[in-house]
Motif scaffolding. Structure first.
Motif, PDB file in Angstrom:
ATOM      1  N   ARG A 166      35.908   2.363  16.017  1.00  0.00           N
ATOM      2  CA  ARG A 166      34.930   3.274  15.435  1.00  0.00           C
ATOM      3  C   ARG A 166      33.559   3.046  16.089  1.00  0.00           C
ATOM      4  NH1 ARG A 166      34.720   2.796   9.103  1.00  0.00           N
ATOM      5  NH2 ARG A 166      33.206   4.466   9.502  1.00  0.00           N
ATOM      6  N   PRO A 167      32.680   4.072  16.050  1.00  0.00           N
ATOM      7  CA  PRO A 167      31.322   3.871  16.563  1.00  0.00           C
ATOM      8  C   PRO A 167      30.548   2.901  15.664  1.00  0.00           C
ATOM      9  CG  PRO A 167      31.873   6.211  16.443  1.00  0.00           C
ATOM     10  CD  PRO A 167      32.945   5.484  15.714  1.00  0.00           C
ATOM     11  N   LEU A 168      29.731   2.066  16.298  1.00  0.00           N
ATOM     12  CA  LEU A 168      28.972   1.087  15.517  1.00  0.00           C
ATOM     13  C   LEU A 168      27.974   1.779  14.584  1.00  0.00           C
ATOM     14  CD1 LEU A 168      28.433  -1.960  15.080  1.00  0.00           C
ATOM     15  CD2 LEU A 168      26.685  -1.789  16.868  1.00  0.00           C
ATOM     16  N   ILE A 169      27.506   2.957  14.991  1.00  0.00           N
ATOM     17  CA  ILE A 169      26.514   3.653  14.184  1.00  0.00           C
ATOM     18  C   ILE A 169      27.079   4.072  12.826  1.00  0.00           C
ATOM     19  CG2 ILE A 169      27.059   5.913  15.111  1.00  0.00           C
ATOM     20  CD1 ILE A 169      23.570   4.503  14.257  1.00  0.00           C
ATOM     21  N   ASP A 170      28.422   4.159  12.741  1.00  0.00           N
ATOM     22  CA  ASP A 170      29.049   4.573  11.489  1.00  0.00           C
ATOM     23  C   ASP A 170      29.133   3.436  10.478  1.00  0.00           C
ATOM     24  OD1 ASP A 170      29.336   6.989  12.656  1.00  0.00           O
ATOM     25  OD2 ASP A 170      31.508   6.842  12.999  1.00  0.00           O
ATOM     26  N   ILE A 171      28.882   2.229  10.891  1.00  0.00           N
ATOM     27  CA  ILE A 171      29.033   1.069  10.008  1.00  0.00           C
ATOM     28  C   ILE A 171      27.691   0.780   9.343  1.00  0.00           C
ATOM     29  CG2 ILE A 171      29.826  -1.294   9.836  1.00  0.00           C
ATOM     30  CD1 ILE A 171      31.927   0.714  10.803  1.00  0.00           C
ATOM     31  N   LYS A 172      27.711   0.652   8.037  1.00  0.00           N
ATOM     32  CA  LYS A 172      26.497   0.360   7.282  1.00  0.00           C
ATOM     33  C   LYS A 172      26.073  -1.066   7.537  1.00  0.00           C
ATOM     34  CE  LYS A 172      24.401   0.772   2.715  1.00  0.00           C
ATOM     35  NZ  LYS A 172      24.591   1.110   1.285  1.00  0.00           N
TER      36      LYS A 172
ATOM     37  N   ASP B 292      22.515  -4.080   7.040  1.00  0.00           N
ATOM     38  CA  ASP B 292      21.252  -4.448   6.418  1.00  0.00           C
ATOM     39  C   ASP B 292      20.116  -4.499   7.429  1.00  0.00           C
ATOM     40  OD1 ASP B 292      22.494  -4.605   3.998  1.00  0.00           O
ATOM     41  OD2 ASP B 292      22.845  -6.778   4.123  1.00  0.00           O
ATOM     42  N   ILE B 293      20.380  -4.232   8.692  1.00  0.00           N
ATOM     43  CA  ILE B 293      19.349  -4.237   9.726  1.00  0.00           C
ATOM     44  C   ILE B 293      19.212  -2.825  10.278  1.00  0.00           C
ATOM     45  CG2 ILE B 293      19.769  -6.649  10.337  1.00  0.00           C
ATOM     46  CD1 ILE B 293      21.330  -5.686  12.732  1.00  0.00           C
ATOM     47  N   ASP B 294      18.231  -2.630  11.120  1.00  0.00           N
ATOM     48  CA  ASP B 294      17.977  -1.326  11.709  1.00  0.00           C
ATOM     49  C   ASP B 294      18.962  -1.097  12.863  1.00  0.00           C
ATOM     50  OD1 ASP B 294      17.052   1.020  12.699  1.00  0.00           O
ATOM     51  OD2 ASP B 294      14.953   0.391  12.891  1.00  0.00           O
ATOM     52  N   SER B 295      20.044  -0.353  12.613  1.00  0.00           N
ATOM     53  CA  SER B 295      21.078  -0.133  13.627  1.00  0.00           C
ATOM     54  C   SER B 295      20.558   0.678  14.801  1.00  0.00           C
ATOM     55  CB  SER B 295      22.284   0.580  13.008  1.00  0.00           C
ATOM     56  OG  SER B 295      22.908  -0.250  12.045  1.00  0.00           O
ATOM     57  N   GLU B 296      19.557   1.515  14.566  1.00  0.00           N
ATOM     58  CA  GLU B 296      19.033   2.316  15.666  1.00  0.00           C
ATOM     59  C   GLU B 296      18.428   1.440  16.749  1.00  0.00           C
ATOM     60  OE1 GLU B 296      19.364   5.381  16.308  1.00  0.00           O
ATOM     61  OE2 GLU B 296      20.302   6.024  14.434  1.00  0.00           O
ATOM     62  N   LEU B 297      17.721   0.367  16.311  1.00  0.00           N
ATOM     63  CA  LEU B 297      17.163  -0.560  17.302  1.00  0.00           C
ATOM     64  C   LEU B 297      18.275  -1.265  18.080  1.00  0.00           C
ATOM     65  CD1 LEU B 297      14.227  -2.171  15.266  1.00  0.00           C
ATOM     66  CD2 LEU B 297      14.063  -0.499  17.118  1.00  0.00           C
ATOM     67  N   VAL B 298      19.316  -1.651  17.365  1.00  0.00           N
ATOM     68  CA  VAL B 298      20.438  -2.341  18.017  1.00  0.00           C
ATOM     69  C   VAL B 298      21.079  -1.449  19.072  1.00  0.00           C
ATOM     70  CG1 VAL B 298      22.696  -3.400  17.652  1.00  0.00           C
ATOM     71  CG2 VAL B 298      20.846  -3.789  16.001  1.00  0.00           C
ATOM     72  N   LEU B 299      21.362  -0.185  18.690  1.00  0.00           N
ATOM     73  CA  LEU B 299      22.014   0.719  19.631  1.00  0.00           C
ATOM     74  C   LEU B 299      21.089   1.094  20.782  1.00  0.00           C
ATOM     75  CD1 LEU B 299      23.909   3.028  17.121  1.00  0.00           C
ATOM     76  CD2 LEU B 299      24.840   1.222  18.551  1.00  0.00           C
ATOM     77  N   ALA B 300      19.793   1.176  20.513  1.00  0.00           N
ATOM     78  CA  ALA B 300      18.842   1.460  21.597  1.00  0.00           C
ATOM     79  C   ALA B 300      18.867   0.344  22.632  1.00  0.00           C
ATOM     80  CB  ALA B 300      17.437   1.646  21.024  1.00  0.00           C
ATOM     81  N   ASP B 301      18.880  -0.904  22.147  1.00  0.00           N
ATOM     82  CA  ASP B 301      18.982  -2.025  23.085  1.00  0.00           C
ATOM     83  C   ASP B 301      20.295  -1.963  23.871  1.00  0.00           C
ATOM     84  OD1 ASP B 301      16.558  -2.880  22.231  1.00  0.00           O
ATOM     85  OD2 ASP B 301      17.294  -4.615  21.092  1.00  0.00           O
ATOM     86  N   ALA B 302      21.398  -1.614  23.185  1.00  0.00           N
ATOM     87  CA  ALA B 302      22.702  -1.557  23.858  1.00  0.00           C
ATOM     88  C   ALA B 302      22.694  -0.507  24.960  1.00  0.00           C
ATOM     89  CB  ALA B 302      23.806  -1.260  22.845  1.00  0.00           C
ATOM     90  N   ARG B 303      22.107   0.663  24.672  1.00  0.00           N
ATOM     91  CA  ARG B 303      22.075   1.706  25.698  1.00  0.00           C
ATOM     92  C   ARG B 303      21.201   1.286  26.880  1.00  0.00           C
ATOM     93  NH1 ARG B 303      21.221   4.774  20.843  1.00  0.00           N
ATOM     94  NH2 ARG B 303      23.147   5.852  20.202  1.00  0.00           N
ATOM     95  N   THR B 304      20.120   0.619  26.575  1.00  0.00           N
ATOM     96  CA  THR B 304      19.233   0.159  27.652  1.00  0.00           C
ATOM     97  C   THR B 304      19.928  -0.857  28.543  1.00  0.00           C
ATOM     98  OG1 THR B 304      17.305   0.518  26.234  1.00  0.00           O
ATOM     99  CG2 THR B 304      17.016  -0.902  28.161  1.00  0.00           C
ATOM    100  N   VAL B 305      20.661  -1.767  27.940  1.00  0.00           N
ATOM    101  CA  VAL B 305      21.380  -2.785  28.722  1.00  0.00           C
ATOM    102  C   VAL B 305      22.462  -2.130  29.576  1.00  0.00           C
ATOM    103  CG1 VAL B 305      22.929  -4.756  28.541  1.00  0.00           C
ATOM    104  CG2 VAL B 305      20.844  -4.672  27.172  1.00  0.00           C
ATOM    105  N   LEU B 306      23.181  -1.156  29.009  1.00  0.00           N
ATOM    106  CA  LEU B 306      24.198  -0.462  29.794  1.00  0.00           C
ATOM    107  C   LEU B 306      23.586   0.256  30.989  1.00  0.00           C
ATOM    108  CD1 LEU B 306      26.669   1.123  27.196  1.00  0.00           C
ATOM    109  CD2 LEU B 306      27.190  -0.585  28.942  1.00  0.00           C
TER     110      LEU B 306
END
Length: 984
Positions: free
Chosen positions: A785-791, A793-807
């Motif tokens: 499943r996409p990580l964004i779909d998982i609830k 307690d942290i800001d998932s948008e920041l996490v995914l932004a970092d992931a896209r930048t690293v990729l």
């Protein structure tokens, strides 16, 4: 003796070596060739678990590998042995203490110490990579070659071990009951090519423990010191077997005796000579060891090609149809060379549309190998020496091997014979003796060459190996081909031919003078022969010799009055050629003689061109002939009675009698016509049966061809099955390795207490660790499943932004995050790299840093408190580290000495204020007094400061000590007492 191995260096002087050659020769260390098939992985592992890293040997592994699958055998073996394991490459130089593995879909040989690779082009069922390599190993290393056959099916490796034994090396075979598949070990053992039959673990003990086995030739005891014992051993063998090896090369004899000593764990040759006397079984074993029964089909392909294209036409040109071609293969071993020559003769006759009888004698001193040769049955691995066309044409498949077809088998006569002492075959067109004389001393060779000349016809050809020659007898032979050693016998007068053979044992005794006298006598007329010829010409009736079917083989005298060419297709059958009135009696007489009873003196009236002729017909079987079944048909004219008597007799006969005679004659004529019709009908039936038989033979050949194709398919399937078993074993080992690594990884991730989430390139969840469930509410079904779909307690948008930048950039990043519950995490985002260095996602790691953040807050509070205290103190105060650098200073210090924070903190105290604190007294206090006393008080310093002028300062210092007694901080307070003394 038998033909020897092609590595005939024992018959030539060893090459001269110099110290300037930097490379290590493969003859300076032992090379171990190890072959295995199905079940070989387990055997390889057992073998290398017990081999020392400094064994001094090179190991070359030749397993049956799947040509379409990359092998991981090297990776598997490297985990269990410290010896470097290398996949072989073309022209790589082998070295001791290394392991080389054949790559998939390649054949491999060894030449001049380098591995030669070639792509496989044969069908799977016909590949014999183990045999191919072991043969080349025997040729290249000689007595330094060691061949090992481990678990596997089929017969691959058997002929390779045979070549190694012939070259003086040693062979080891896995004990069949310890092998996972016992086909290959049993084949080698039954063929008699195993020096040792051992479990795999004990093989390493033999290789590493027996110093005699691996000793180089220079380390062996010198020949003179052993000569007496060797002679005693050879004398004992001569008494037992009747064969004398005393004139064979002592170097070869010595090596083979050494090998028997090694197998019996006897270190002294004198002890072995004593041991030999009381052990008949060992006597036979040594005798077999001295017989180097090594050969193969078409050994030296170029030589046999020359034999077919040049030698056979030379020997057979102009020969009549009934010519008997005589050949002899001396030292034939198991018959491969004799059958090779027979096949070439058959091909020559077919190509030239000629047909003559072949009488090919093949002899050897060893009765056991002669029995094998007589059977004419060979293992499947002869396919690497015999072309597919010849296999189809001259062999039939049976019982897991190849059997020589009848027409070739009947050309060869096998017999036990000793070249040295037994009478020779004579009047030969061709004599082949290859790799036999290389084991003889020069004196014995000098006796054998005239012996061969005596056996050959003038112009006959002697065929030797490339390492042999006619030596000191160039007057006997003319060189036809120097490279492949074809010699033609020179036609000498009888006197030299007999005189040169006077030393041979089969001539016997000391009657040499008598021989010379016989030779020197003038030729006399033989009256007996002259009389026989005259009587045959004038008194013997015209005759023919036929077989039992009436086919004419030989004609004597004028038979034209009795026989004539039959109409229709040409035939040499005597019944078909018989003139009118003769055929019936002749057929009856032949049938009677065919049962063993002669038909003699049958009167027959024959219709000739001139009228009727009375003939006495006799048919006698010829007795005492080796081929049997021959008949002698003779025709003798008989005088007819006078015509008058016939008339008178007829007149004397009454009318009734004449009528009766006419009636009988008519009946006889009718009977003859009926008989002739019956004979013709019978002949037609025979033709039909013959045609049906030919059709049946054709059908049988088709069925046999189909059966051969099925056998080939079966072999290919068996080969594929072996390769799949090997691949399956490798994959099973790999699975076990991966399972262990997976367990290690799981325990590693569980114990580092770091939450980890693996995402693919689409940022879908690939897997996660247990600690990651504290950040994201993950369950096992969330994989994919996409990580964004998982609830979270942290800001998932920041996490995914970092992931896209690293990729996008492939640059790792770090970020601190805080959950709603107040827990701090350090997020590290890194690219996910495969073993092929391909980016296939990102890895998120969440490290709990809540305690670190809390500690930092506490430290900050403590520092603020300390700084507040310091700033509250009215006197100037400095806090130094152990290197006398300023950590902090009080506000009063800055004010009093008119300096700033930037000019003070982090700098050496001696450098403060343009080095205004570079005071020798202060240096003494800090560097000497404090380390010794830990503190000082009331120390007065008078000094001129550039900024504030002359001052009198009271210094107080204290050293703050850490847990290990080292200096951590130094407190230095200052009290300006300038002017106080004056006031006082």
């Amino acid at each position: 003796m038998s033909p020897k191995n092609s590595a005939a260096d024992e018959g030539t002087p060893p090459p001269v070596t110099t110290v300037s050659v930097p490379e290590i020769s493969s003859r300076s260390f032992s090379v171990v060739g190890i072959g295995a098939s199905a079940g070989g992985l387990e055997a390889f592992e057992q073998f290398f678990q017990h081999i020392r890293a400094d064994s001094g040997m090179a190991f070359v592994l030749v397993p049956h590998l799947d040509p379409d699958h990359a092998s991981i055998l090297g990776d598997i073996l490297q985990r269990i042995t410290p010896i470097p394991v290398i996949e072989a490459s073309d022209q790589i130089k082998i070295a001791p203490n290394k392991v080389y593995i054949i790559p998939p879909n390649y054949g491999m040989t060894l030449f001049n110490g380098r591995l030669q690779l070639h792509e496989q082009d044969l069908p799977r069922g016909q590949r014999m990579p183990i045999d191919v390599f072991l043969r080349s190993l025997a040729d290249d290393c000689g007595d330094r070659a060691i061949g090992i056959v481990l678990s596997g099916t089929g017969t691959d490796g058997t002929q390779g071990l045979r070549a190694i034994l012939g070259g003086g090396g040693i062979t080891l075979v896995q004990q069949p009951d310890t092998a996972k598949f016992d086909g290959m070990p049993i084949s080698a053992i039954r063929a008699g090519y195993a020096t040792w039959v051992l479990p795999v673990a004990q093989m390493t003990e033999v290789l590493q423990g027996d110093t005699r086995l691996l000793a180089s030739p220079s380390e062996m005891p010198s020949l003179p010191s052993r000569l007496s014992s060797i002679n005693r051993i050879l004398l004992k063998l001569r008494q037992i077997t009747g064969h004398d090896f005393s004139q064979y090369k002592k170097s070869t004899i010595g090596r083979r005796i050494e090998r028997r000593m090694s197998q019996n764990n006897i270190g002294d040759i004198d002890l072995y000579a004593q041991y030999l006397k009381g052990h008949p079984a060992e006597q036979q074993a040594l005798f077999k060891e001295l017989l180097v029964n090594v050969t193969k089909f078409f050994r030296d392909d170029e030589a046999f090609a020359l034999l077919k294209s040049d030698i056979l036409p030379l020997l057979c040109v102009g020969k009549p149809e009934d010519y008997v071609f005589r050949a002899w293969v001396a030292g034939c071993a198991t018959g491969e060379e004799a059958f090779s020559i027979a096949m070439l003769l058959r091909e020559y006759m077919d190509d030239t549309l000629s047909e003559f009888k072949v009488l090919l004698y093949a002899t050897d001193i060893d009765e056991d190998v002669i029995n094998i040769a007589r059977a004419g049955f060979y293992p499947p691995n002869i396919a690497q020496d015999v072309s597919p066309e010849r296999l189809r044409r001259f062999f039939s498949k049976a019982d897991g091997g190849y059997r020589m077809k009848k027409d070739i088998r009947e050309m060869v006569v096998f017999a036990v014979q000793n070249v040295i002492k037994d009478p020779p075959f004579t009047k030969l067109d061709l004599l082949s003796c290859r790799n036999l004389m290389i084991y003889m001393e020069p004196e014995l060779q000098s006796q054998v060459i005239p012996f061969f000349h005596y056996a050959l016809k003038p112009g006959g050809v002697l065929f030797l190996s490339p390492s042999e020659s006619v030596g000191n007898h160039p007057q006997l032979f003319a060189t036809h081909n120097r490279k492949w050693k074809f010699y033609r016998a020179i036609d000498l007068h009888p006197s030299p031919r007999l005189a040169m053979s006077h030393d041979l044992a089969w001539l016997g005794g000391d009657n040499h003078a008598g021989s010379e006298a016989i030779v020197k006598k003038p030729k006399r007329t033989d009256f007996a022969i002259l009389a026989q010829r005259t009587l045959l010409h004038f008194f013997v009736p015209a005759s023919v010799i036929t077989d039992r079917k009436g086919n004419i083989l030989y004609v004597h005298g004028d038979t034209g009055r009795y026989l004539r060419p039959a109409p229709g297709p040409a035939s040499l059958n005597v019944v078909d050629m018989a003139r009118d009135g003769l055929s019936l009696e002749l057929r009856s007489a032949i049938q009677s003689a065919g049962t063993g009873s002669a038909a003699v003196g049958r009167d027959v009236t024959v219709m000739t061109n001139g009228g009727l002729l009375r003939v006495s017909l006799s048919v006698r079987p010829l007795a005492n002939l080796a081929n049997g079944g021959l008949l002698l048909v003779s025709f003798l004219d008989v005088e007819s009675p006078p015509a008058k008597k016939s008339v008178r007799s007829r007149k004397a006969t009454g009318p009734a009698e004449l009528q009766r005679i006419d009636e009988l004659e008519r009946n006889l004529a009718d009977t003859k016509e009926n008989l002739q019709a019956t004979i013709e009908a019978q002949q037609a039936s025979n033709e039909e049966l013959k045609s049906a038989n030919e059709e049946m033979q054709s059908t049988n050949e088709e069925l046999q061809s189909t059966n051969e194709e099925l056998e080939t398919s079966k072999e290919e399937l068996q080969s594929v099955n072996e390769e799949l078993i090997t691949v399956n074993a490798e994959l099973q080992a790999k699975i076990e390795q991966l399972a262990g690594m997976q367990n290690d990884m799981k325990n590693l991730l569980d114990n580092i207490s770091v939450g980890t989430v693996f995402l693919d390139s689409a940022l879908l969840i690939r897997r996660f660790t247990r600690e990651a469930q504290d950040i994201y509410r993950l369950v096992a079904s969330d994989v994919g499943r996409p990580l964004i779909d998982i609830k979270s307690d942290i800001d998932s948008e920041l996490v995914l932004a970092d992931a896209r930048t690293v990729l996008a950039t492939l640059i790792p990043s770090e970020r601190e995050l805080r959950t709603e519950a107040g827990v701090f995490y350090l997020l590290r985002t890194k690219p996910y790299r495969t073993l092929d260095n391909v980016i296939d996602g990102v890895v998120l790691t969440f490290t709990d840093i809540s305690q670190r953040i809390a500690d930092e807050i506490e430290v900050r509070k403590a520092r603020d408190l300390a700084e507040g205290i310091v700033d509250t103190i009215r006197e100037p105060l400095l806090v130094l580290d152990a290197k006398f650098h300023v950590v902090t200073a009080s506000r009063s210090f800055y004010d009093h000495f008119e300096v700033t924070l930037q000019q003070t903190v982090g700098r050496l105290i001696y450098d403060l204020g343009n080095r205004q604190w570079n005071i020798p007294a202060l240096s003494e206090l800090l560097e000497t007094v404090l380390p010794r006393d830990r503190s000082f008080e009331g120390y007065i310093v008078d000094h001129d400061f550039p900024t504030i002028g002359h001052r009198r300062i009271e210094l107080n210092g204290r050293r703050i000590v850490g847990p290990a007694g080292e200096t951590e901080l130094i407190l230095l307070s200052m009290n300006d007492i300038t002017g106080l003394d004056e006031n006082e």
